[in-house]
Motif scaffolding. Sequence first.
Motif, PDB file in Angstrom:
ATOM      1  N   LEU A 118     -43.109   3.077 -33.400  1.00 13.00           N
ATOM      2  CA  LEU A 118     -44.234   2.508 -33.941  1.00 13.00           C
ATOM      3  C   LEU A 118     -44.179   1.111 -33.846  1.00 13.00           C
ATOM      4  O   LEU A 118     -43.083   0.371 -34.082  1.00 13.00           O
ATOM      5  CB  LEU A 118     -44.723   2.988 -35.221  1.00 13.00           C
ATOM      6  CG  LEU A 118     -44.622   4.372 -35.505  1.00 13.00           C
ATOM      7  CD1 LEU A 118     -45.141   5.107 -36.937  1.00 13.00           C
ATOM      8  CD2 LEU A 118     -45.810   5.197 -34.542  1.00 13.00           C
ATOM      9  N   HIS A 119     -45.366   0.173 -33.514  1.00 15.11           N
ATOM     10  CA  HIS A 119     -45.227  -1.139 -33.501  1.00 15.11           C
ATOM     11  C   HIS A 119     -46.480  -1.836 -34.559  1.00 15.11           C
ATOM     12  O   HIS A 119     -47.673  -1.193 -34.350  1.00 15.11           O
ATOM     13  CB  HIS A 119     -45.229  -2.083 -32.168  1.00 15.11           C
ATOM     14  CG  HIS A 119     -45.291  -3.285 -32.396  1.00 15.11           C
ATOM     15  ND1 HIS A 119     -44.239  -4.079 -32.640  1.00 15.11           N
ATOM     16  CD2 HIS A 119     -46.410  -4.183 -32.293  1.00 15.11           C
ATOM     17  CE1 HIS A 119     -44.502  -5.401 -32.708  1.00 15.11           C
ATOM     18  NE2 HIS A 119     -45.840  -5.558 -32.227  1.00 15.11           N
ATOM     19  N   VAL A 120     -46.124  -2.336 -35.635  1.00 15.82           N
ATOM     20  CA  VAL A 120     -47.066  -2.675 -36.645  1.00 15.82           C
ATOM     21  C   VAL A 120     -47.413  -4.130 -36.252  1.00 15.82           C
ATOM     22  O   VAL A 120     -46.236  -4.957 -36.287  1.00 15.82           O
ATOM     23  CB  VAL A 120     -46.697  -2.349 -38.226  1.00 15.82           C
ATOM     24  CG1 VAL A 120     -47.543  -2.853 -38.979  1.00 15.82           C
ATOM     25  CG2 VAL A 120     -46.458  -0.953 -38.238  1.00 15.82           C
ATOM     26  N   SER A 121     -48.649  -4.615 -36.323  1.00 20.64           N
ATOM     27  CA  SER A 121     -48.990  -5.733 -36.110  1.00 20.64           C
ATOM     28  C   SER A 121     -50.217  -6.301 -36.854  1.00 20.64           C
ATOM     29  O   SER A 121     -50.888  -5.262 -37.478  1.00 20.64           O
ATOM     30  CB  SER A 121     -48.973  -6.337 -34.536  1.00 20.64           C
ATOM     31  OG  SER A 121     -50.024  -5.719 -34.027  1.00 20.64           O
ATOM     32  N   ASN A 122     -50.912  -7.429 -36.777  1.00 21.82           N
ATOM     33  CA  ASN A 122     -52.150  -7.892 -37.325  1.00 21.82           C
ATOM     34  C   ASN A 122     -53.156  -7.039 -36.480  1.00 21.82           C
ATOM     35  O   ASN A 122     -54.187  -7.135 -37.086  1.00 21.82           O
ATOM     36  CB  ASN A 122     -52.155  -9.311 -37.012  1.00 21.82           C
ATOM     37  CG  ASN A 122     -53.268 -10.111 -38.064  1.00 21.82           C
ATOM     38  OD1 ASN A 122     -53.365  -9.475 -39.237  1.00 21.82           O
ATOM     39  ND2 ASN A 122     -54.124 -10.773 -37.496  1.00 21.82           N
ATOM     40  N   ASN A 123     -52.853  -6.553 -35.627  1.00 25.42           N
ATOM     41  CA  ASN A 123     -53.774  -5.718 -34.650  1.00 25.42           C
ATOM     42  C   ASN A 123     -53.828  -4.147 -35.208  1.00 25.42           C
ATOM     43  O   ASN A 123     -54.559  -3.312 -34.626  1.00 25.42           O
ATOM     44  CB  ASN A 123     -53.886  -5.743 -33.251  1.00 25.42           C
ATOM     45  CG  ASN A 123     -54.055  -7.237 -32.597  1.00 25.42           C
ATOM     46  OD1 ASN A 123     -54.938  -7.750 -33.049  1.00 25.42           O
ATOM     47  ND2 ASN A 123     -53.275  -7.655 -31.687  1.00 25.42           N
ATOM     48  N   ILE A 200     -39.470   1.789 -36.398  1.00 24.83           N
ATOM     49  CA  ILE A 200     -40.851   1.018 -36.594  1.00 24.83           C
ATOM     50  C   ILE A 200     -40.676  -0.516 -36.438  1.00 24.83           C
ATOM     51  O   ILE A 200     -39.775  -1.086 -37.136  1.00 24.83           O
ATOM     52  CB  ILE A 200     -41.510   1.278 -37.862  1.00 24.83           C
ATOM     53  CG1 ILE A 200     -41.776   2.946 -38.001  1.00 24.83           C
ATOM     54  CG2 ILE A 200     -42.852   0.609 -38.063  1.00 24.83           C
ATOM     55  CD1 ILE A 200     -42.204   3.282 -39.244  1.00 24.83           C
ATOM     56  N   SER A 201     -41.159  -1.298 -35.531  1.00 21.43           N
ATOM     57  CA  SER A 201     -40.919  -2.604 -35.277  1.00 21.43           C
ATOM     58  C   SER A 201     -42.137  -3.264 -35.911  1.00 21.43           C
ATOM     59  O   SER A 201     -43.407  -2.631 -35.990  1.00 21.43           O
ATOM     60  CB  SER A 201     -41.086  -3.167 -33.949  1.00 21.43           C
ATOM     61  OG  SER A 201     -41.926  -2.612 -33.217  1.00 21.43           O
ATOM     62  N   ILE A 202     -41.995  -4.350 -36.671  1.00 19.08           N
ATOM     63  CA  ILE A 202     -42.989  -5.111 -37.318  1.00 19.08           C
ATOM     64  C   ILE A 202     -43.209  -6.451 -36.960  1.00 19.08           C
ATOM     65  O   ILE A 202     -42.099  -7.361 -36.882  1.00 19.08           O
ATOM     66  CB  ILE A 202     -42.854  -4.951 -38.713  1.00 19.08           C
ATOM     67  CG1 ILE A 202     -42.440  -3.646 -39.168  1.00 19.08           C
ATOM     68  CG2 ILE A 202     -44.216  -5.649 -39.398  1.00 19.08           C
ATOM     69  CD1 ILE A 202     -42.172  -3.630 -40.843  1.00 19.08           C
TER      70      ILE A 202
END
Length: 576
Positions: A118-123, A200-202
Amino acid sequence: MNKILRVNMTTLTTGTEAVPKEWAALGGRALTSTIVAKEVIPTCHPLGENNKLIFAPGLLSGTTAVNSGRLSAGAKSPLTGTIKESNAGGLAAQMFGRLRIKALIIEGLPKGNAWYSLHVSNNGVTIAEEKELIGKGNFAVVEALENRIGKKVGVITIGPAGEMKMLSANISVKDVDSKLRSHGRGGLGAVMGSKRIKFISIDDSGAPGIKPVDPEKFTASARIFAKAIMEHPGTGQGLPTFGTAEMVNLVNEAGGLPTRNFSLGRYEGHEKISGETLRETMIERGGNPSHGCQPGCIIKCSQVYVDKKGKYITSGFEYETIEILGANAGLGNLDQIAVADSIMDDIGVDSIETSIAIGVAMEAGVLPFDDGEGVLRLLREDIGKGTPLGRIIGSGAGHVGKVFGVTRVPVVKNQAIPAYDPRAIKGIGITYATSTMGADHTMGYAVATNLMGVGGGIVDPLKKDGQVELSRHLQIVTVMLDSIGLCLFIGFPAADIPTCVPALVDMLNACFGFELTPEWIGGLGVNTLKTERAFNLAAGFTNKDDRLPEFFREPLPPHNAVWDFTDEEIDEFWNF
């Protein structure tokens, strides 16, 4: 924090939701337990499709408040079968806070054998198939993601143990030095592995951040809070100087230092593994004896341990791991214990559960007490590679006892008892017995009052008087710490410095426009504990599960102390 991210691994879809009004003043543990209680079937299989894994930063995570960077992870535990919350330092909580993410909820199980990230960002959050890092250790995952995404990336990851769904598997979080901090207890790494999520990358670039409603009041309150932490002798002097290993000599003197699988209360080699020796060794070698586990930490009870050539071995070298391997397993060698700690970080297992399991295995004759090289071999070759023996050890102390027919198995609700013997430190025994999550010293750290006088005076550790009330009070307060995103040791100034708790409440009100009172803290703790217990009762647990193993009725040298609480006295805990 104004959004909840939801990931469905069955459909491989993601979405963003508004935060329900009733969750506005919840964060960390209070929020993860609320969501688990609402959305997870209590009787479900913890590794099945109906369990959910929730990450939630504390309420103050992402702000400039000191020591506020703890991240809570919650689910139904595959180790205990109870509700579970485990919190960790590192970078993730602050990044989630700055991204204004209230919680990340992961549900369902994917079809097929593919692994994902999973990749978590401002989007928001995205899902991608992952092939390169499957089977890799946690240190390799962090290094690869820094090369792939950039040095500033936040990382939440599982090691091979989590992939193999071992019940002692943890979830690791990257820290400020690209090393690891752990969601250790309860086997939550196996839950993440069941959902086939390797990491999970952030990326918090472009994050809106948290802007206090009343910046001046927030800053003023934050200064009072920080001052209280530094004024307390425990958080301002003892922990920064010796780290949590300062407890070795103190607990040994009290006769409560588990030795040779909880058969003795003192260890003849305690000086070799003490906080004083640890500090001297690090200074001599050029390590760092005072180091923060999260951004904004001013206590700095962590450290960086290096070998004789100055090469990094481990960080976050805690009392519990040092004691359990050093005295309980008899290693008595800081270098060997440090290497073992590093291996456990890399393969992704809880160092408390695994170390206690090793002690039980030693009693069974799987390897001798004091066999440091055997312990390292067991970690690398068996647990790390998933051999049949490794899977037994990796399933925790309770399973080791059952497989090898050992009766001296220190667990409650199948979770290993940490590094304080409850016969000689009775307050922590009540916490072990009554915790909603199995034996866990961090659920209500009565040791601080039993041995250190935190909170207005020592409650005699060898007597029953006042222990139930002490544990109840501390468990209620601990919910507050876990929910605001504060480390356990904030409980010291909270108990002893009159300005500490009011400053905390003022920070919350100034930041979010709440109208909370100090009494709210107690209410939050009571409501959360009752929510967690209701989940456990619905899962099939009863008051009979709030008990210590019967071997604790045996006298413990040197005081010949015994666990002498009646069932009725223990059950009084829940009368609130």
